[in-house]
Design an enzyme around this catalytic site. Structure first.
Site, mmCIF file in Angstrom:
data_model
loop_
_atom_site.group_PDB
_atom_site.id
_atom_site.type_symbol
_atom_site.label_atom_id
_atom_site.label_comp_id
_atom_site.label_asym_id
_atom_site.label_seq_id
_atom_site.Cartn_x
_atom_site.Cartn_y
_atom_site.Cartn_z
ATOM 1 N N ASP A 1 0.861 -1.184 0.000
ATOM 2 C CA ASP A 1 0.000 0.000 0.000
ATOM 3 C C ASP A 1 0.891 1.225 0.000
ATOM 4 O OD1 ASP A 1 -2.358 1.496 0.095
ATOM 5 O OD2 ASP A 1 -2.378 1.545 2.293
ATOM 6 N N ASN B 1 9.839 6.877 0.947
ATOM 7 C CA ASN B 1 9.323 7.584 -0.210
ATOM 8 C C ASN B 1 9.234 6.552 -1.330
ATOM 9 O OD1 ASN B 1 8.785 9.170 -2.420
ATOM 10 N ND2 ASN B 1 10.513 10.585 -2.116
ATOM 11 N N LYS C 1 -1.595 22.261 -7.548
ATOM 12 C CA LYS C 1 -1.010 23.214 -8.476
ATOM 13 C C LYS C 1 -0.266 22.490 -9.598
ATOM 14 C CE LYS C 1 -0.463 26.813 -4.956
ATOM 15 N NZ LYS C 1 0.496 27.680 -4.221
ATOM 16 N N ASP D 1 -1.690 12.114 -2.079
ATOM 17 C CA ASP D 1 -1.645 13.568 -1.994
ATOM 18 C C ASP D 1 -1.890 14.165 -3.372
ATOM 19 O OD1 ASP D 1 -1.086 13.327 0.652
ATOM 20 O OD2 ASP D 1 1.044 13.829 0.496
#
Length: 303
Positions: free
Chosen positions: A119, A172, A201, A197
């Protein structure tokens, strides 16, 4: 499989109606949980009023109910302080550029040869913990999370639940996924990327977790007939992920082409969550009336 009453809707749900639906969820999942404490009154302005403490039902209450059978403690949360699940971080920061060390898989899992689910962006870990508890002897679960506090709390819960088929890592995924899965002794059966996330922008889109390099790493290691499950409550993010996996149609096929019984809407999004349990973000989003955009891919045989 856990049973859940979803609140899928493209339109915002009015506050009063939302509270009624919340009460129905409580009744659906825990018929005795309301008892004398909650009532639904047509004449009441709030329509869902706890008689004893007048506490309005919130999405956090629904999360607690969804994961009630885990019976997790809040003790570690008090030690860590407040942890924000939706706190966005920059994965391109130098502090996240070093690959996570590969764990000793024999220490991470009781049986490291079992099929593995990874996950990516495991958040609090409740979603993966629930799955691990349901399948203690048939599958291993690895949660990769870029927020260190969440990993620490999740690992505390793993020990508290005495689970030997789940492991969380501060990592990460953009820089660590390939190295981690390539050293795992067993097959990679499933990769999930759920409500990542959004980095809204345009100039920050390069921070989004689903990039070409990660997609390639997933496809290289994924076992034949292994699966990739993606979802988001942000349509732009969902479409971005979908585009990248749809482009791999030579290797992947969407699940409805494999199993015609799987239902999709007219745009190709899954109508239902196939995992048997909703993520926390999913619960919060549906409570607010948002639609969840889901795709489930399966790797073709022979690849």
């Amino acid at each position: 499989m856990a049973s859940s009453l979803c609140l899928n809707s493209c339109a915002a749900v009015p506050g009063a109606a939302k509270q009624i639906l919340s009460s129905l969820i409580l009744l659906h999942k825990f018929p005795s949980s309301l008892g004398h404490k909650y009532c639904i009154s047509k004449s009441s302005a709030s329509l869902s009023v706890p008689i004893t403490d007048k506490k309005e039902i919130r999405s956090t209450d629904l999360v607690a109910l969804e994961y009630a059978d885990l019976n997790l403690t809040d003790k570690i949360s008090q030690e860590l302080g407040h942890v924000r699940i939706r706190q966005h971080v920059n994965p391109l920061s130098s502090s996240f550029s070093v690959p996570a060390p590969v764990p000793n898989w024999d220490e991470a899992f009781k049986d490291p040869t079992l099929p593995l689910m990874v996950d990516i962006g495991s958040g609090s870990g409740r979603f993966l913990l629930w799955l691990a508890k349901q399948n203690p002897d048939s599958q291993n679960y690895l949660g990769l999370e870029i927020r260190a506090k969440l990993v620490k709390r999740a690992e505390f819960w793993v020990k508290e639940l005495a689970l030997s088929n789940i492991h969380f890592m501060f990592a990460n995924a953009a820089v660590s996924f390939k190295q981690l899965v390539s050293t795992y002794p067993g097959p990679l059966a499933l990769v999930s990327i759920l409500c990542p996330d959004p980095h809204f922008k345009k100039r920050h889109h390069k921070r989004r977790v689903v990039q070409t390099s990660l997609v390639n790493s997933i496809l290289t290691r994924l076992m034949p007939e292994g699966k990739v499950f993606i979802q988001s409550d942000v349509v732009d993010v969902a479409e971005d992920m979908r585009k990248q996996f749809d482009e791999e149609s030579g290797v992947l096929q969407h699940i409805d082409t494999v199993d015609p019984s799987v239902l999709c809407d007219n745009e190709g999004w899954l109508l239902n969550n196939p995992m048997g349990i909703r993520t926390e973000r999913e619960i919060h989003a549906e409570f607010e009336g948002a639609k969840i955009y889901r795709r489930l891919y399966q790797k073709r045989k022979g690849y």
